[in-house]
Design a protein around this motif. Structure first.
Motif: not given
Length: 258
Positions: A125-134, A136-141, A149-154, A198-201
């Protein structure tokens, strides 16, 4: 219904976590009354208000899917048994961070099917970021109106691997984990946002040798795996959910990126 289809529930769950964030955020950095639960962990009106909204939304969208939620479980106890499909909800993960004004607290909803997190959403909530499954893979907005945007580990970086540890961890324990799991850098952080970083690298590993509950990890677990990471027991064995006979308590785990 296939697991792939279930993963797409993450987008709807993301919207619910964002709605809950709007309810929770006005309480942040205010003179908030903090109560102690039976296990001595803190609870606030923000936790309760967020949970009320989430439970209402889930009941409207999926009335036949049971929910195990942290504050309800704290007050009334966990169910003695649970079916193969259910939600795990933590309306404010990282309440201690929330109370001290730290931004690393999250709203979490995970969907379990046959012991495995197949869909989930985590909102900060403090940053407004949200990560979720689809499917097609993990997404973030970033924010309700932000682009997905698609998010992936590094890949594991040589000599610069970043491990995330809890704020309360003693220095000697953190150093021991770093040696055991081979990471070079450390950063203290609260809540399930660790799995999302970790999910977003942005980080590489989060080893947890200590107690948590299933609602603390299910949503982040789902997002991390959708992003190409792993979430296992320390020996690599699968990490499963629905442990009603253990009051939905977790054992040790390791969340990893590439």
């Amino acid at each position: 219904m296939s697991s792939e289809t279930l993963a797409d529930w993450g987008r709807a769950l993301a919207t619910i976590t964002e709605e809950a964030a709007l309810v929770i955020l006005p309480f942040w950095r205010t003179e908030l009354a903090v109560a102690q639960k039976a296990d001595e962990s803190p609870v606030t009106e923000a936790d309760r208000a967020g949970e009320r909204l989430i439970l209402d939304r889930l009941a409207t969208l999926w009335p036949d899917v049971p929910v195990v939620s942290e504050e309800h479980a704290s007050e009334f106890g966990t169910p003695d048994a649970i079916g193969p499909r259910f939600f795990l909800v933590d309306p404010v993960d990282g309440t201690k961070a929330f109370v001290r004004g730290d931004p690393n607290f999250t709203v979490n909803i995970g969907l379990i099917q046959d012991g495995v997190p197949v869909a989930g959403a985590v909102c900060a909530p403090a940053t407004g970021e949200v990560w979720f499954t689809t499917a097609q893979g993990a997404m973030k907005r970033d924010g309700v109106d932000g682009a997905e945007t698609r998010t992936h580990v590094r890949p594991w970086p040589k000599g610069q691997a970043l491990g995330l540890v809890s704020h309360t961890m003693r220095e000697e324990k953190a150093a021991e984990l770093a040696a055991q799991y081979g990471f070079d850098l450390r950063a203290p952080m609260d809540s399930s946002i660790k799995m999302c970083r970790i999910a977003e690298g942005s980080a590489d590993i989060y080893p947890r040798h200590g107690p948590t509950s299933e609602w603390d990890t299910a949503a982040g677990h789902a997002v991390l795996v959708a992003a190409g990471g792993t979430f296992t027991q320390p020996d690599g064995a699968p990490f499963l959910y629905g442990k009603a006979d253990q009051s939905f308590r977790n054992g040790w785990f390791v969340a990893r990126g590439g």
